[in-house]
Design a protein around this motif. Structure first.
Motif, PDB file in Angstrom:
ATOM      1  N   GLU A  78       0.834  -1.212   0.000  1.00 28.04           N
ATOM      2  CA  GLU A  78       0.000   0.000   0.000  1.00 28.04           C
ATOM      3  C   GLU A  78       0.866   1.259   0.000  1.00 28.04           C
ATOM      4  OE1 GLU A  78      -2.638  -0.171   3.374  1.00 28.04           O
ATOM      5  OE2 GLU A  78      -3.521  -2.069   2.694  1.00 28.04           O
ATOM      6  N   VAL A  79       0.363   2.256  -0.696  1.00 30.06           N
ATOM      7  CA  VAL A  79       1.064   3.542  -0.759  1.00 30.06           C
ATOM      8  C   VAL A  79       0.071   4.661  -0.447  1.00 30.06           C
ATOM      9  CG1 VAL A  79       2.355   5.150  -2.218  1.00 30.06           C
ATOM     10  CG2 VAL A  79       2.721   2.685  -2.459  1.00 30.06           C
ATOM     11  N   ILE A  80       0.464   5.514   0.499  1.00 33.26           N
ATOM     12  CA  ILE A  80      -0.393   6.644   0.884  1.00 33.26           C
ATOM     13  C   ILE A  80      -0.178   7.784  -0.098  1.00 33.26           C
ATOM     14  CG2 ILE A  80      -0.642   8.437   2.658  1.00 33.26           C
ATOM     15  CD1 ILE A  80      -0.231   6.110   4.689  1.00 33.26           C
ATOM     16  N   VAL A 101      -3.792   4.390  -1.121  1.00 35.20           N
ATOM     17  CA  VAL A 101      -4.584   4.713   0.067  1.00 35.20           C
ATOM     18  C   VAL A 101      -4.662   6.240   0.117  1.00 35.20           C
ATOM     19  CG1 VAL A 101      -4.733   4.588   2.583  1.00 35.20           C
ATOM     20  CG2 VAL A 101      -3.885   2.620   1.271  1.00 35.20           C
ATOM     21  N   ILE A 121      -1.805   4.419   7.977  1.00 32.04           N
ATOM     22  CA  ILE A 121      -0.721   3.436   7.838  1.00 32.04           C
ATOM     23  C   ILE A 121      -1.171   2.070   8.359  1.00 32.04           C
ATOM     24  CG2 ILE A 121       1.628   2.855   8.630  1.00 32.04           C
ATOM     25  CD1 ILE A 121       2.234   5.873   8.675  1.00 32.04           C
ATOM     26  N   THR A 122      -0.889   1.038   7.584  1.00 30.72           N
ATOM     27  CA  THR A 122      -1.196  -0.346   7.983  1.00 30.72           C
ATOM     28  C   THR A 122       0.102  -1.161   7.863  1.00 30.72           C
ATOM     29  OG1 THR A 122      -1.636  -1.352   5.819  1.00 30.72           O
ATOM     30  CG2 THR A 122      -3.449  -0.084   6.812  1.00 30.72           C
ATOM     31  N   THR A 125       1.679  -0.887   4.440  1.00 27.04           N
ATOM     32  CA  THR A 125       2.147   0.389   3.887  1.00 27.04           C
ATOM     33  C   THR A 125       3.666   0.377   3.747  1.00 27.04           C
ATOM     34  OG1 THR A 125       0.369   1.450   5.130  1.00 27.04           O
ATOM     35  CG2 THR A 125       2.030   2.903   4.150  1.00 27.04           C
ATOM     36  N   LEU A 152       9.065   4.062   6.135  1.00 29.31           N
ATOM     37  CA  LEU A 152       8.445   4.192   4.804  1.00 29.31           C
ATOM     38  C   LEU A 152       9.346   4.983   3.860  1.00 29.31           C
ATOM     39  CD1 LEU A 152       4.830   5.239   5.936  1.00 29.31           C
ATOM     40  CD2 LEU A 152       5.742   2.915   5.603  1.00 29.31           C
TER      41      LEU A 152
END
Ligand code: PLP
Length: 369
Positions: A78-80, A101, A121-122, A125, A152
């Protein structure tokens, strides 16, 4: 200004054609068209010098550069990112099989809001992909602190941020990588083009391999790379553009100042403020049409069109509203109230170096009339 002479949101800067001919003659003489030829090498160095960075790789466009940047750092999961950008930002994630995300934006800068990042954030991430929207620098210190705390990577989509500097230097020196676009609509264009700014020589080397199919020498391929190379014609054009870019930025600045002075004190109309400590590039002139303005954004957009003025609703719709994203939990508009409101209120007014004072006045007049 009549509809017969439309004013578009931008007009690409083009230097005098005769100045470009000697570059073409050189290409015709040496017959090197691509694959890191002499103009390509010169432009990489010239851009490092101009932008105040040490390692830069030219690309065929900004989108391929974004896709490659994510590959270069082996981003997974996943990427914020922000919903308030051009769609290529999030598309680069889907092209890498990554899950975007979406996190809401700051109401003042319209950039990713650092105070909302940590909640998103998970364990999956791995990175943050913020955008310096309209060239306005993100809160890079806050983003870096969060990234460091959670292990990250940070890749900045700096497509709008050519030449933007803060007191400490170029905004492009932040994060693990920064990605530029030299598309025709940008303050510095090579017709199509882009670049990745790397923090060190080793990372640049990896990026350079990836943009050339993964070749490291004639017979060795170490990665499934892509063809992201910039041609010699584009690179030569970039060298010529660079000679003109300061003048072009100065012309943009004058227009920006005129708009701000003429709209000052107009109820319901907010000109986006740029970071006062930063050297901005006047790439866009976004206004936000609030409830106190006599008409809403849609009506103003329509009214300007009637005057032949093609203002643009950057960024509407939000990326998170496009069909390939809207099913994501983070795409729910309730998760993105600030971005949703900005997308309803924003209008980018025309700004480009060749825009005349009369054209600027006609835009001002049409907005205020
Ligand atoms: C924020 C942003 N990201 C990425 C891109 C993609 O760049 P390019 O058009 O050079 O592929 C653009 C614009 O074109 C952009 O505005």
């Amino acid at each position: 200004m009549s509809a017969n002479h439309p004013i578009y949101v931008t007009q690409p800067y083009l230097p005098p054609l005769q100045e470009f001919i000697p570059y073409l003659e050189e290409i015709w003489a040496n017959k090197t068209l691509t694959n890191g030829g002499p103009f390509h090498q010169q432009l990489e160095q010239a851009l490092c010098d101009y932008l105040g960075v040490r390692h830069l790789s030219l690309f065929t466009n900004g989108t391929v550069a974004l896709v490659t940047a994510l590959q270069a750092l082996r981003i997974a999961g996943e990427v914020i990112t922000t919903p308030y950008s051009f769609v290529a930002t999030a598309h680069s994630l889907l092209w890498n099989g990554l899950k975007p995300v979406f996190v809401d934006i700051d109401p003042h800068t319209l950039n990713l809001d650092p105070s909302k990042i940590e909640a998103a954030i998970t364990p999956q991430t791995t990175a943050i992909l913020p955008v310096h929207v309209y060239g306005n620098p993100c809160d890079m210190q806050a983003i870096q602190e969060i990234a460091a705390r959670h292990g990250l990577k940070v890749i900045y989509d700096a497509a709008h941020a050519f030449g933007v500097r803060e007191a400490a230097g170029s905004v492009l020196a932040h994060g693990d990588l920064s990605v530029l676009s030299f598309h025709a609509t940008k303050v510095f264009n090579t017709f199509e083009g882009g670049a990745i700014v790397s923090p060190d020589a080793k990372t640049k080397e990896r990026v350079d391999h990836l943009k050339n199919f993964g070749f490291v020498d004639e017979v060795t391929v170490i990665e499934p790379g892509i063809n992201g190379k910039m041609s010699e014609v584009n690179a030569a054009f970039g060298l010529l553009q660079l000679k003109h870019v300061d003048k072009a930025l100065q012309l943009r600045k004058q227009i920006d100042e005129t708009y701000r002075a003429r709209f000052a004190g107009t109820a319901g109309l907010r000109c986006l403020a740029f970071d006062a400590a930063a050297q901005t590039n006047y790439s866009y002139f976004p206004i936000l049409v609030g409830p106190e303005f006599p008409i809403d954004r849609e009506a103003l957009h329509h009214k300007l069109r009637g005057h032949g003025i093609h203002a643009r609703r950057y960024f509407f719709p939000l990326i998170s509203d496009f069909p390939m994203y809207r099913g994501l939990p983070s795409a729910n508009p309730e998760n993105l109230p600030v971005a949703s409101r900005a997308a309803q209120q924003v209008l980018c007014l025309p700004i480009y170096p060749a825009m005349t004072a009369e054209q600027v006045e006609s835009v001002v007049h049409a907005v205020l009339a």
